[in-house]
Design a protein around this motif. Sequence first.
Motif, PDB file in Angstrom:
ATOM      1  N   ILE A   4      28.965  42.123  34.569  1.00 34.76           N
ATOM      2  CA  ILE A   4      30.198  41.556  35.296  1.00 34.76           C
ATOM      3  C   ILE A   4      31.321  42.316  35.273  1.00 34.76           C
ATOM      4  O   ILE A   4      31.524  43.337  34.705  1.00 34.76           O
ATOM      5  CB  ILE A   4      30.332  39.999  34.591  1.00 34.76           C
ATOM      6  N   VAL A   5      32.138  41.970  36.187  1.00 29.54           N
ATOM      7  CA  VAL A   5      33.630  42.830  36.354  1.00 29.54           C
ATOM      8  C   VAL A   5      34.746  41.917  36.146  1.00 29.54           C
ATOM      9  O   VAL A   5      34.914  40.680  36.268  1.00 29.54           O
ATOM     10  CB  VAL A   5      33.823  43.512  37.557  1.00 29.54           C
ATOM     11  N   HIS A   6      35.900  42.488  35.502  1.00 29.67           N
ATOM     12  CA  HIS A   6      37.106  41.883  35.415  1.00 29.67           C
ATOM     13  C   HIS A   6      38.245  42.688  35.927  1.00 29.67           C
ATOM     14  O   HIS A   6      38.297  44.024  35.765  1.00 29.67           O
ATOM     15  CB  HIS A   6      37.391  41.615  34.018  1.00 29.67           C
ATOM     16  N   MET A   7      39.050  42.150  36.680  1.00 34.65           N
ATOM     17  CA  MET A   7      40.160  42.877  37.528  1.00 34.65           C
ATOM     18  C   MET A   7      41.490  42.538  36.660  1.00 34.65           C
ATOM     19  O   MET A   7      41.888  41.664  36.671  1.00 34.65           O
ATOM     20  CB  MET A   7      40.370  42.314  38.827  1.00 34.65           C
ATOM     21  N   LEU A   8      42.024  43.893  36.410  1.00 35.15           N
ATOM     22  CA  LEU A   8      43.458  43.909  35.810  1.00 35.15           C
ATOM     23  C   LEU A   8      44.395  44.816  36.349  1.00 35.15           C
ATOM     24  O   LEU A   8      43.870  45.953  36.744  1.00 35.15           O
ATOM     25  CB  LEU A   8      43.292  43.721  34.338  1.00 35.15           C
ATOM     26  N   SER A   9      45.757  44.734  36.194  1.00 35.54           N
ATOM     27  CA  SER A   9      46.598  45.793  36.340  1.00 35.54           C
ATOM     28  C   SER A   9      46.384  46.949  35.363  1.00 35.54           C
ATOM     29  O   SER A   9      45.767  46.867  34.306  1.00 35.54           O
ATOM     30  CB  SER A   9      48.020  45.198  36.201  1.00 35.54           C
ATOM     31  N   PRO A  10      46.865  48.301  35.927  1.00 31.69           N
ATOM     32  CA  PRO A  10      46.790  49.406  35.138  1.00 31.69           C
ATOM     33  C   PRO A  10      47.541  49.244  33.961  1.00 31.69           C
ATOM     34  O   PRO A  10      47.157  49.696  33.093  1.00 31.69           O
ATOM     35  CB  PRO A  10      47.538  50.745  36.111  1.00 31.69           C
ATOM     36  N   SER A  11      48.773  48.598  33.792  1.00 33.41           N
ATOM     37  CA  SER A  11      49.312  48.462  32.697  1.00 33.41           C
ATOM     38  C   SER A  11      48.777  47.447  31.461  1.00 33.41           C
ATOM     39  O   SER A  11      48.600  47.887  30.689  1.00 33.41           O
ATOM     40  CB  SER A  11      50.902  47.979  32.763  1.00 33.41           C
ATOM     41  N   ASP A  12      48.063  46.707  32.103  1.00 32.90           N
ATOM     42  CA  ASP A  12      47.322  45.763  31.384  1.00 32.90           C
ATOM     43  C   ASP A  12      45.936  46.201  30.654  1.00 32.90           C
ATOM     44  O   ASP A  12      45.634  46.199  29.407  1.00 32.90           O
ATOM     45  CB  ASP A  12      46.766  44.292  31.887  1.00 32.90           C
ATOM     46  N   TRP A  13      45.549  47.151  31.467  1.00 25.93           N
ATOM     47  CA  TRP A  13      44.302  48.110  31.139  1.00 25.93           C
ATOM     48  C   TRP A  13      44.840  49.024  29.951  1.00 25.93           C
ATOM     49  O   TRP A  13      44.121  49.119  28.940  1.00 25.93           O
ATOM     50  CB  TRP A  13      43.768  48.865  31.950  1.00 25.93           C
ATOM     51  N   ASP A  14      46.057  49.600  30.068  1.00 27.40           N
ATOM     52  CA  ASP A  14      46.546  50.629  29.034  1.00 27.40           C
ATOM     53  C   ASP A  14      46.878  49.727  27.689  1.00 27.40           C
ATOM     54  O   ASP A  14      46.409  50.391  26.781  1.00 27.40           O
ATOM     55  CB  ASP A  14      47.896  51.002  29.697  1.00 27.40           C
ATOM     56  N   GLY A  31      41.776  28.268  29.716  1.00 29.13           N
ATOM     57  CA  GLY A  31      40.621  28.474  28.550  1.00 29.13           C
ATOM     58  C   GLY A  31      39.692  29.454  28.824  1.00 29.13           C
ATOM     59  O   GLY A  31      38.628  29.579  28.050  1.00 29.13           O
ATOM     60  N   PHE A  32      39.771  30.427  29.912  1.00 26.70           N
ATOM     61  CA  PHE A  32      38.489  31.308  29.972  1.00 26.70           C
ATOM     62  C   PHE A  32      39.192  32.557  30.747  1.00 26.70           C
ATOM     63  O   PHE A  32      40.294  32.375  31.400  1.00 26.70           O
ATOM     64  CB  PHE A  32      37.598  30.886  30.637  1.00 26.70           C
ATOM     65  N   VAL A  33      38.477  33.669  30.769  1.00 22.81           N
ATOM     66  CA  VAL A  33      38.958  34.838  31.288  1.00 22.81           C
ATOM     67  C   VAL A  33      37.990  34.801  32.928  1.00 22.81           C
ATOM     68  O   VAL A  33      37.034  34.764  32.744  1.00 22.81           O
ATOM     69  CB  VAL A  33      38.821  35.975  30.608  1.00 22.81           C
ATOM     70  N   HIS A  34      38.717  34.984  33.846  1.00 21.09           N
ATOM     71  CA  HIS A  34      38.056  35.141  35.045  1.00 21.09           C
ATOM     72  C   HIS A  34      37.262  36.424  35.394  1.00 21.09           C
ATOM     73  O   HIS A  34      38.015  37.307  35.072  1.00 21.09           O
ATOM     74  CB  HIS A  34      39.001  34.973  36.139  1.00 21.09           C
ATOM     75  N   CYS A  35      36.108  36.404  35.799  1.00 18.31           N
ATOM     76  CA  CYS A  35      35.304  37.396  35.982  1.00 18.31           C
ATOM     77  C   CYS A  35      34.548  37.374  37.393  1.00 18.31           C
ATOM     78  O   CYS A  35      34.496  36.157  37.822  1.00 18.31           O
ATOM     79  CB  CYS A  35      34.172  37.905  34.843  1.00 18.31           C
ATOM     80  N   SER A  36      33.786  38.308  37.914  1.00 19.32           N
ATOM     81  CA  SER A  36      33.000  38.156  38.930  1.00 19.32           C
ATOM     82  C   SER A  36      31.633  39.125  38.777  1.00 19.32           C
ATOM     83  O   SER A  36      31.765  39.975  37.756  1.00 19.32           O
ATOM     84  CB  SER A  36      33.662  38.683  40.212  1.00 19.32           C
ATOM     85  N   LYS A  37      30.701  38.680  39.557  1.00 18.58           N
ATOM     86  CA  LYS A  37      29.658  39.664  39.637  1.00 18.58           C
ATOM     87  C   LYS A  37      30.107  40.762  40.559  1.00 18.58           C
ATOM     88  O   LYS A  37      30.930  40.804  41.356  1.00 18.58           O
ATOM     89  CB  LYS A  37      28.272  39.094  40.401  1.00 18.58           C
ATOM     90  N   PRO A  38      29.652  41.999  40.045  1.00 19.33           N
ATOM     91  CA  PRO A  38      29.979  43.187  41.311  1.00 19.33           C
ATOM     92  C   PRO A  38      30.190  42.856  42.733  1.00 19.33           C
ATOM     93  O   PRO A  38      30.925  43.244  43.457  1.00 19.33           O
ATOM     94  CB  PRO A  38      29.298  44.360  40.855  1.00 19.33           C
ATOM     95  N   GLY A  39      28.950  42.172  43.129  1.00 14.75           N
ATOM     96  CA  GLY A  39      29.073  41.840  44.474  1.00 14.75           C
ATOM     97  C   GLY A  39      30.013  40.884  44.968  1.00 14.75           C
ATOM     98  O   GLY A  39      30.132  40.677  46.262  1.00 14.75           O
ATOM     99  N   GLN A  40      30.682  40.227  44.148  1.00  8.79           N
ATOM    100  CA  GLN A  40      31.615  39.125  44.352  1.00  8.79           C
ATOM    101  C   GLN A  40      33.369  39.764  44.502  1.00  8.79           C
ATOM    102  O   GLN A  40      34.000  38.947  45.091  1.00  8.79           O
ATOM    103  CB  GLN A  40      31.510  38.062  43.585  1.00  8.79           C
ATOM    104  N   ILE A  41      33.304  40.786  43.784  1.00 14.11           N
ATOM    105  CA  ILE A  41      34.685  41.185  43.496  1.00 14.11           C
ATOM    106  C   ILE A  41      35.540  41.488  44.795  1.00 14.11           C
ATOM    107  O   ILE A  41      36.569  41.202  44.847  1.00 14.11           O
ATOM    108  CB  ILE A  41      34.688  42.292  42.502  1.00 14.11           C
ATOM    109  N   VAL A  42      35.096  42.117  45.690  1.00 13.71           N
ATOM    110  CA  VAL A  42      35.783  42.683  46.762  1.00 13.71           C
ATOM    111  C   VAL A  42      36.345  41.359  47.563  1.00 13.71           C
ATOM    112  O   VAL A  42      37.617  41.304  47.908  1.00 13.71           O
ATOM    113  CB  VAL A  42      34.789  43.343  47.696  1.00 13.71           C
ATOM    114  N   VAL A  43      35.560  40.330  47.847  1.00 15.79           N
ATOM    115  CA  VAL A  43      35.944  39.075  48.486  1.00 15.79           C
ATOM    116  C   VAL A  43      37.131  38.646  47.595  1.00 15.79           C
ATOM    117  O   VAL A  43      38.002  38.238  48.164  1.00 15.79           O
ATOM    118  CB  VAL A  43      35.001  38.170  48.705  1.00 15.79           C
ATOM    119  N   VAL A  44      36.849  38.362  46.209  1.00 17.83           N
ATOM    120  CA  VAL A  44      37.974  37.814  45.525  1.00 17.83           C
ATOM    121  C   VAL A  44      39.104  38.562  45.616  1.00 17.83           C
ATOM    122  O   VAL A  44      40.297  37.927  45.524  1.00 17.83           O
ATOM    123  CB  VAL A  44      37.411  37.781  43.908  1.00 17.83           C
TER     124      VAL A  44
END
Length: 118
Positions: A4-14, A31-44
């Motif tokens: 699965i993938v999670h999207m975050l800012s470069p500063s949060d990744w640091d 109550g949770f961390v939003h994630c996506s399957k790799p095939g979903q992330i571009v649309v999100v």
Amino acid sequence: MAHIVHMLSPSDWDTFEQTGEYRPNSLSEQGFVHCSKPGQIVVVADVAHAHRDEWVLLLLDESRLESPVRYETNEDGGSAFPHVYGPLTLGAVVDSFEFVRDETGFRLPDGMLNYESR
């Protein structure tokens, strides 16, 4: 091995790399961390995150997450998305990718294409 993938800012990744744990606002607010399957992330990203041109995508191995993952649909009953019910830890991160928006929108990074259909 499910990814699965999670999207975050470069500063949060640091910060995540320095601390070893990541707790986005959604964890305390929803109550949770939003994630996506790799095939979903571009649309999100194109729909919900176009306000920023640069992001980092984290490729996570579900089996290495320390918190439970539940696949849940949103209110409109659309696609099921993975939600992680606890903080992310570095041990689950398989790889990270620069995720940049151009004039046509976001594109899955080349290195992540192998994981898109899994």
